[in-house]
Design an enzyme around this catalytic site. Sequence first.
Site, PDB file in Angstrom:
ATOM      1  CD  GLU A  83      -1.475  -0.157   3.606  1.00 57.25           C
ATOM      2  OE1 GLU A  83      -1.964  -1.255   3.893  1.00 57.25           O
ATOM      3  OE2 GLU A  83      -1.817   0.907   4.133  1.00 57.25           O
ATOM      4  CB  CYS A 115      -1.970  -5.572   5.908  1.00 53.14           C
ATOM      5  SG  CYS A 115      -1.798  -3.964   6.681  1.00 53.14           S
ATOM      6  CB  THR A 204      -9.386  -1.755  13.306  1.00 52.68           C
ATOM      7  OG1 THR A 204      -8.930  -1.562  14.639  1.00 52.68           O
ATOM      8  CG2 THR A 204      -9.430  -0.427  12.593  1.00 52.68           C
ATOM      9  CG  HIS A 237      -2.066  -8.596   9.372  1.00 51.62           C
ATOM     10  ND1 HIS A 237      -0.855  -8.156   8.879  1.00 51.62           N
ATOM     11  CD2 HIS A 237      -2.758  -7.483   9.730  1.00 51.62           C
ATOM     12  CE1 HIS A 237      -0.832  -6.836   8.929  1.00 51.62           C
ATOM     13  NE2 HIS A 237      -1.967  -6.407   9.432  1.00 51.62           N
ATOM     14  CE  LYS A 242      -3.554  -7.022  25.329  1.00 47.90           C
ATOM     15  NZ  LYS A 242      -3.786  -5.901  26.217  1.00 47.90           N
ATOM     16  CB  SER A 299      -7.932  -2.611   6.406  1.00 51.96           C
ATOM     17  OG  SER A 299      -7.415  -2.841   7.679  1.00 51.96           O
TER      18      SER A 299
END
Lengths: 348, 130
Positions: A83, A115, A204, A237, A242, A299
């Site tokens: 990107e 991504c 997200t 990904h 986390k 995304s």
Amino acid sequence: MIRLIGIASYGAYVPSYRIKVEEIAKQWNEDPASIKSGLLVEEKSVPDLDEDTVTISVEAARAAILRAKIDPKAIGAIYVGSESHPYAVKPTATIVAAAIGAPHSTTAADFEFACKAGTAAIQACMGFVSLNKAKYGLAIGADVSQSSPGDALEYSAGAGGAAFIIGQNQVVAEIEEYASFTSDTPDFWRRDLQKYPSHSGRFTGEPAYFRHTISASEALMEKTGLRATDFDFVIFHQPNGKFPLKAAKTLGFTSAQIKPGLMVLHFGNTYSGASLIGLASVLDKASESQRILMTSFGSGAGSDAFALRVTDLIESVREKAPKVEDFLSSKKYLDYAAYAKHQGKIRM
Amino acid sequence: MVSTAKFWREQASRYNLEGTHCLTCGSYFFPPRIVCPKCRRDGNIERYQFKGTGDVVTYTTVYQAPQNPNRQTPYTLATIKLDEGPRLLSEVICEPEEIGTGMRVRSVFRKIGEEGARGMIYYGTKFVLA
């Protein structure tokens, strides 16, 4: 002879500059401890002033060619997912083709899907190779990630990439199966001519990253009949530390399965490079017959999940090119001002 | 900065250190020569891609750069003797105090420059300490 489609070789590249979470937090009066525990990111990679998606792609592709002594004249397709292609119009893929000595008969294009453009490139190469249109296809995921100054993304948006040469039979890892999950989800975007991306904050997470990553992984496991315990390694990904840990837990994977490919702690989120650098890092360590599950996320939104099985060829090529862990040791730290210059945040 | 067309003509040399090799006398040339100056009409020239490894012959560190917004001074330029023989001038990516004569270097792919925000970006070979 059984016809295997898979990874004939691979290579990764991460720039040597780093900035620590503490240094960024200092600029914005944020508490670095809470950011580090929230994101599970210690520091992130930063490109040199003369590095971009093209130079990272070329270095990764050259490492892949070197590792398994691939003849670049046998590469029939080159797809670069990113990107942050340096040109809006003029392909990264043609510069990579020239820099690795691919023939003019190669077909080439740039891919964009936030991504996950690199894994879409792998799928395209698999189709190309399985139709016997070329001996090899080269799929790259690379980014010099941009993030708005002061935005939460700034703590994680890193730089790096990985290249995978897709071929038949002589492969270091067979791609046994793949599955995708795609939906129109507005979690993260960048409008034309805008320098920095925008995102929907907490949105997200569940409806974007987790829904797509988990759905694609579950679809793959259903297709193959494999369970979490059948895999030795799992890579998701890595927008932060986390999210992939939580996705792994939800799907029944252990921390021992996910930690070898969790590179975000050291490099940050390398966007199109993230899951692919994780896969390269696992291939640096895996042994014959071990199974790997790798699921990307982009995304907008979508995920591609792959079931891979490592072959005996891995041992003979592994040491022939730099490993991902080699990029952990040679690093130089930047302060925020130098980082801002490196990232083009200072307009001159 | 050179013109877009000139840069394009020299792309193979700039991207991949492509030079020439005389099969008659064994000499290597970078940039490429189409005639061997030693063997003249007896020469037999072939294209040759240099390995990209060599030694630092001499170097200088630039603190006052010509106009180029991407330049980060100080930067170091060096005369590099490639293992096959020819010498060339290139940037070596390192801190000024890290470099010394005789040090081993290897080639990397980097941005060389660009013609402003609207123009071409030029890529090519630089070196790092090996």
